[in-house]
Write an enzyme that holds these catalytic residues in place. Structure first.
Site, PDB file in Angstrom:
ATOM      1  N   HIS A 155       0.818  -1.221   0.000  1.00  0.00           N
ATOM      2  CA  HIS A 155       0.000   0.000   0.000  1.00  0.00           C
ATOM      3  C   HIS A 155       0.846   1.263   0.000  1.00  0.00           C
ATOM      4  O   HIS A 155       0.414   2.315   0.458  1.00  0.00           O
ATOM      5  CB  HIS A 155      -0.963  -0.003   1.200  1.00  0.00           C
TER       6      HIS A 155
ATOM      7  N   CYS B 143       3.464  15.993  -4.970  1.00  0.00           N
ATOM      8  CA  CYS B 143       2.662  17.160  -5.333  1.00  0.00           C
ATOM      9  C   CYS B 143       1.679  16.783  -6.435  1.00  0.00           C
ATOM     10  O   CYS B 143       2.072  16.214  -7.454  1.00  0.00           O
ATOM     11  CB  CYS B 143       3.598  18.283  -5.798  1.00  0.00           C
TER      12      CYS B 143
ATOM     13  N   CYS C 263       2.783  19.261  -9.737  1.00  0.00           N
ATOM     14  CA  CYS C 263       4.032  19.114 -10.507  1.00  0.00           C
ATOM     15  C   CYS C 263       4.688  17.752 -10.337  1.00  0.00           C
ATOM     16  O   CYS C 263       5.668  17.447 -11.009  1.00  0.00           O
ATOM     17  CB  CYS C 263       5.024  20.226 -10.152  1.00  0.00           C
TER      18      CYS C 263
ATOM     19  N   ASN D  10      -2.148 -13.331  15.553  1.00  0.00           N
ATOM     20  CA  ASN D  10      -3.067 -12.186  15.645  1.00  0.00           C
ATOM     21  C   ASN D  10      -3.630 -12.125  17.052  1.00  0.00           C
ATOM     22  O   ASN D  10      -3.728 -13.132  17.745  1.00  0.00           O
ATOM     23  CB  ASN D  10      -4.195 -12.298  14.610  1.00  0.00           C
TER      24      ASN D  10
END
Ligand code: NAD
Ligand code: ZN
Length: 255
Positions: A121, A129, A132, A215
Site C-alpha cells: 500500500h 505534489c 508538478c 493475531n
C-alpha cells in the site's frame, strides 16, 4: 495451548527454507500506531470511506489531512520497530525469511533492518505534489497550512494507496510470486479484510505452504486458510517462537 503452538511454529520454521511474511497494522500496534480495525482501531472513531477513500481526499484534502494524515505523521515520526519487526529480521539473518509483504505504510520493517519488503500500500515516508509531481520527504513537510502545499502551490498527498486506488501492478505480481514460492507463510497482525492482500495466504496454501497466523483475535483466516493460529500480541508471540526455535536448533545440533 499457546506453548504447544509456539513449539509447533518453531518446528515448522526450523524445517522451512523459504519463509514469506504478510504483515498488517497489528504488527505495529506495539510501536504505538493504532490499527484501522479491532479494539482501539481508528475506524471506531472515523468512517473509512469519508477519510481513507481517494474520492474523499480529492473532494476535501484539507479535511483528510487534518483528521487522518496529520495524526499519522506525528505517530510515525516517533514510532520505532518492536519485537515482532525484530523477530522477522532475526529470521532473515538465519537465512529462513526471504520476503515481507506488508500492508503497512510506516516503514518500520526497513527501519528494523529487513531487506526485501514489498510495500503493498505504498509508504508514508514520501509526499507527492498533485500539480508538478515533485516528491518531498514527509518529515520535511511544513504543517502550518492545511492541506500542506508544494513550493509550486500544488497540494501534497502521501504516496500511500488510498481505498479506491490501484495497487502498483509490480507490487501485486511480486507478492503473488512470493506467496506462491514460500514453504511457510507467517501472517502477522492483519484482519485479512482488505483485498487483494488478504488473498496471499490462500495463494500460499494452494501452493503447498504451511500458513501460520499470529493475531490478537481470530480473523476470517482462522480455522480456514491458516493451518493454525497463535492468538496473542505479535511481539510476545515472536519472542516465544524464537526462544522455542533456538531450543529446537540447539536440540538439532546436539542430536
Ligand atoms: P487492520 O487494522 O485491518 O487489522 C489489524 C489487525 O491486527 C486486527 O486483526 C487486530 O486483531 C490485530 N492486532 C491488533 N493489535 C495486535 C497486536 N498487538 N499483535 C497482533 N495483532 C494485533 O489492518 P490491516 O489488516 O493491515 O489492513 C488495513 C489497512 O490499514 C492496510 O491497508 C494498511 O495500509 C492500513 N494501516 C496501516 C498502518 C501502519 O502502517 N502501521 C496503520 C493503520 C492502518
Ligand atoms: Zn509542486
Amino acid at each position: 495451548m499457546i506453548p504447544d503452538l509456539c513449539h509447533r511454529a518453531a518446528r515448522d520454521i526450523a524445517g522451512a527454507h523459504h519463509i514469506v511474511a504478510l504483515t498488517g497494522a497489528g504488527i505495529s500496534v506495539e510501536s504505538g500506531i493504532p490499527p484501522f480495525r479491532g479494539p482501539g482501531g481508528i475506524w471506531e472513531k472515523l468512517d473509512p470511506m469519508e477519510y481513507a477513500h481517494i474520492d474523499a481526499f480529492m473532494r476535501d484534502p484539507g479535511r483528510v489531512w487534518r483528521v487522518l494524515i496529520a495524526d499519522m505523521k506525528t505517530l510515525l515520526d516517533q514510532a520505532r520497530p518492536n519485537d515482532a519487526h525484530m523477530g522477522l529480521v532475526r529470521l532473515e539473518r538465519m537465512g529462513k525469511l526471504k520476503t515481507i509483504i506488508t500492508q503497512n505504510v510506516d516503514g518500520l520493517h526497513q527501519a528494523a533492518g529487513s531487506h526485501d519488503v514489498i510495500e503493498f500500500h505504498g509508504n508514508f515516508a514520501w509526499q507527492r505534489c498533485l500539480a508538478c509531481g515533485r516528491r518531498i520527504s514527509t518529515t520535511d513537510v511544513e504543517m502550518a497550512e492545511m492541506p500542506p502545499r508544494c513550493s509550486c502551490g500544488g497540494i501534497l498527498r502521501p504516496e500511500c494507496v488510498f481505498f479506491g486506488e490501484m495497487i502498483e501492478p509490480v507490487n501485486l505480481s511480486r507478492s503473488r510470486d512470493a506467496a506462491a514460492r514460500c514453504d511457510v507463510m507467517l501472517v502477522v497482525g492483519t484482519s485479512a479484510m482488505v483485498q487483494p492482500a488478504a488473498l496471499m495466504p490462500t495463494i500460499a496454501r494452494q501452493a503447498g505452504a504451511t500458513v501460520i497466523e499470529i493475531n490478537f483475535e481470530p480473523t476470517p483466516l482462522t480455522g480456514q486458510v491458516a493451518h493454525y493460529s497463535l492468538l496473542g500480541e505479535a511481539g510476545a508471540t515472536f519472542n516465544a517462537i524464537l526462544a522455542a526455535l533456538e531450543r529446537e536448533f540447539q536440540g538439532d545440533r546436539k542430536g
